[in-house]
Design a protein around this motif. Sequence first.
Motif, PDB file in Angstrom:
ATOM      1  N   GLN A 133      88.613  41.206  21.358  1.00  0.00           N
ATOM      2  CA  GLN A 133      89.467  40.949  20.196  1.00  0.00           C
ATOM      3  C   GLN A 133      89.446  39.476  19.802  1.00  0.00           C
ATOM      4  OE1 GLN A 133      93.481  42.227  20.706  1.00  0.00           O
ATOM      5  NE2 GLN A 133      94.044  41.779  18.609  1.00  0.00           N
ATOM      6  N   TYR A 134      89.405  38.574  20.775  1.00  0.00           N
ATOM      7  CA  TYR A 134      89.421  37.140  20.501  1.00  0.00           C
ATOM      8  C   TYR A 134      88.207  36.471  21.149  1.00  0.00           C
ATOM      9  CZ  TYR A 134      94.273  38.235  19.471  1.00  0.00           C
ATOM     10  OH  TYR A 134      95.405  38.780  18.946  1.00  0.00           O
ATOM     11  N   PRO A 135      87.648  35.472  20.472  1.00  0.00           N
ATOM     12  CA  PRO A 135      86.527  34.753  21.097  1.00  0.00           C
ATOM     13  C   PRO A 135      87.004  33.948  22.305  1.00  0.00           C
ATOM     14  CG  PRO A 135      87.157  33.718  19.034  1.00  0.00           C
ATOM     15  CD  PRO A 135      87.985  34.962  19.170  1.00  0.00           C
ATOM     16  N   ARG A 136      86.145  33.772  23.266  1.00  0.00           N
ATOM     17  CA  ARG A 136      86.468  33.001  24.468  1.00  0.00           C
ATOM     18  C   ARG A 136      85.637  31.737  24.477  1.00  0.00           C
ATOM     19  NH1 ARG A 136      87.565  37.308  29.202  1.00  0.00           N
ATOM     20  NH2 ARG A 136      88.701  38.754  27.910  1.00  0.00           N
ATOM     21  N   ARG A 137      86.269  30.663  24.858  1.00  0.00           N
ATOM     22  CA  ARG A 137      85.594  29.378  24.892  1.00  0.00           C
ATOM     23  C   ARG A 137      85.614  28.812  26.298  1.00  0.00           C
ATOM     24  NH1 ARG A 137      88.076  26.839  19.360  1.00  0.00           N
ATOM     25  NH2 ARG A 137      87.014  28.307  17.989  1.00  0.00           N
ATOM     26  N   MET A 138      84.566  28.072  26.613  1.00  0.00           N
ATOM     27  CA  MET A 138      84.511  27.405  27.909  1.00  0.00           C
ATOM     28  C   MET A 138      83.890  26.035  27.711  1.00  0.00           C
ATOM     29  SD  MET A 138      81.301  29.138  29.868  1.00  0.00           S
ATOM     30  CE  MET A 138      80.608  27.738  30.690  1.00  0.00           C
ATOM     31  N   CYS A 139      84.260  25.134  28.578  1.00  0.00           N
ATOM     32  CA  CYS A 139      83.696  23.794  28.575  1.00  0.00           C
ATOM     33  C   CYS A 139      82.839  23.659  29.825  1.00  0.00           C
ATOM     34  CB  CYS A 139      84.817  22.753  28.576  1.00  0.00           C
ATOM     35  SG  CYS A 139      84.225  21.055  28.557  1.00  0.00           S
ATOM     36  N   PHE A 140      81.621  23.162  29.668  1.00  0.00           N
ATOM     37  CA  PHE A 140      80.791  22.916  30.839  1.00  0.00           C
ATOM     38  C   PHE A 140      80.265  21.496  30.796  1.00  0.00           C
ATOM     39  CE2 PHE A 140      77.898  24.691  27.725  1.00  0.00           C
ATOM     40  CZ  PHE A 140      76.740  23.945  27.859  1.00  0.00           C
ATOM     41  N   ASN A 141      80.005  20.977  31.962  1.00  0.00           N
ATOM     42  CA  ASN A 141      79.632  19.581  32.141  1.00  0.00           C
ATOM     43  C   ASN A 141      78.206  19.496  32.662  1.00  0.00           C
ATOM     44  OD1 ASN A 141      79.518  16.861  32.901  1.00  0.00           O
ATOM     45  ND2 ASN A 141      81.692  16.850  33.372  1.00  0.00           N
ATOM     46  N   VAL A 142      77.433  18.582  32.096  1.00  0.00           N
ATOM     47  CA  VAL A 142      76.054  18.346  32.542  1.00  0.00           C
ATOM     48  C   VAL A 142      75.986  16.929  33.095  1.00  0.00           C
ATOM     49  CG1 VAL A 142      73.651  18.190  31.812  1.00  0.00           C
ATOM     50  CG2 VAL A 142      75.139  19.942  30.831  1.00  0.00           C
ATOM     51  N   TRP A 143      75.467  16.798  34.306  1.00  0.00           N
ATOM     52  CA  TRP A 143      75.339  15.495  34.977  1.00  0.00           C
ATOM     53  C   TRP A 143      73.891  15.054  34.998  1.00  0.00           C
ATOM     54  CZ3 TRP A 143      79.018  12.257  36.938  1.00  0.00           C
ATOM     55  CH2 TRP A 143      80.314  12.751  36.975  1.00  0.00           C
ATOM     56  N   GLY A 144      73.665  13.782  34.789  1.00  0.00           N
ATOM     57  CA  GLY A 144      72.333  13.199  34.899  1.00  0.00           C
ATOM     58  C   GLY A 144      71.698  12.975  33.534  1.00  0.00           C
ATOM     59  N   GLU A 145      71.158  11.789  33.337  1.00  0.00           N
ATOM     60  CA  GLU A 145      70.574  11.421  32.052  1.00  0.00           C
ATOM     61  C   GLU A 145      69.420  12.331  31.652  1.00  0.00           C
ATOM     62  OE1 GLU A 145      69.220   7.379  29.725  1.00  0.00           O
ATOM     63  OE2 GLU A 145      69.974   7.258  31.763  1.00  0.00           O
ATOM     64  N   GLN A 146      68.591  12.728  32.617  1.00  0.00           N
ATOM     65  CA  GLN A 146      67.453  13.598  32.310  1.00  0.00           C
ATOM     66  C   GLN A 146      67.913  14.985  31.875  1.00  0.00           C
ATOM     67  OE1 GLN A 146      64.631  14.043  35.474  1.00  0.00           O
ATOM     68  NE2 GLN A 146      63.214  15.221  34.234  1.00  0.00           N
ATOM     69  N   LYS A 147      68.888  15.561  32.563  1.00  0.00           N
ATOM     70  CA  LYS A 147      69.396  16.896  32.194  1.00  0.00           C
ATOM     71  C   LYS A 147      70.048  16.865  30.818  1.00  0.00           C
ATOM     72  CE  LYS A 147      68.846  19.174  36.144  1.00  0.00           C
ATOM     73  NZ  LYS A 147      68.002  20.305  36.308  1.00  0.00           N
ATOM     74  N   ILE A 148      70.797  15.804  30.525  1.00  0.00           N
ATOM     75  CA  ILE A 148      71.437  15.671  29.212  1.00  0.00           C
ATOM     76  C   ILE A 148      70.373  15.561  28.129  1.00  0.00           C
ATOM     77  CG2 ILE A 148      72.864  14.153  27.785  1.00  0.00           C
ATOM     78  CD1 ILE A 148      74.455  13.537  30.388  1.00  0.00           C
ATOM     79  N   ALA A 149      69.327  14.786  28.381  1.00  0.00           N
ATOM     80  CA  ALA A 149      68.239  14.642  27.405  1.00  0.00           C
ATOM     81  C   ALA A 149      67.548  15.985  27.168  1.00  0.00           C
ATOM     82  CB  ALA A 149      67.241  13.605  27.894  1.00  0.00           C
TER      83      ALA A 149
END
Length: 72
Positions: free
Chosen positions: A38-54
């Motif tokens: 019925q309702y959308p679900r939201r989540m926050c996730f975290n990425v560590w490391g400059e290479q992974k973020i890139a």
Amino acid sequence: MDFTGRIIAVLPARTGQGKNGPWKSQEYVMEHDTSNAQYPRRMCFNVWGEQKIAELNFVNHSLFENSIFLIS
């Protein structure tokens, strides 16, 4: 655990200095693919490391935020 959904927000990257050197972290908000809920679900996730973020920021943010992704 796997999640499928679209990225709805890319939060600013954070940086710092630890005893092992510099670090970088960035958070993303994803709306789950909940076609039968019925309702959308939201989540926050975290990425560590400059290479992974890139690797995750490989596309222009305007296109990136409208795409469906599988996060595992």
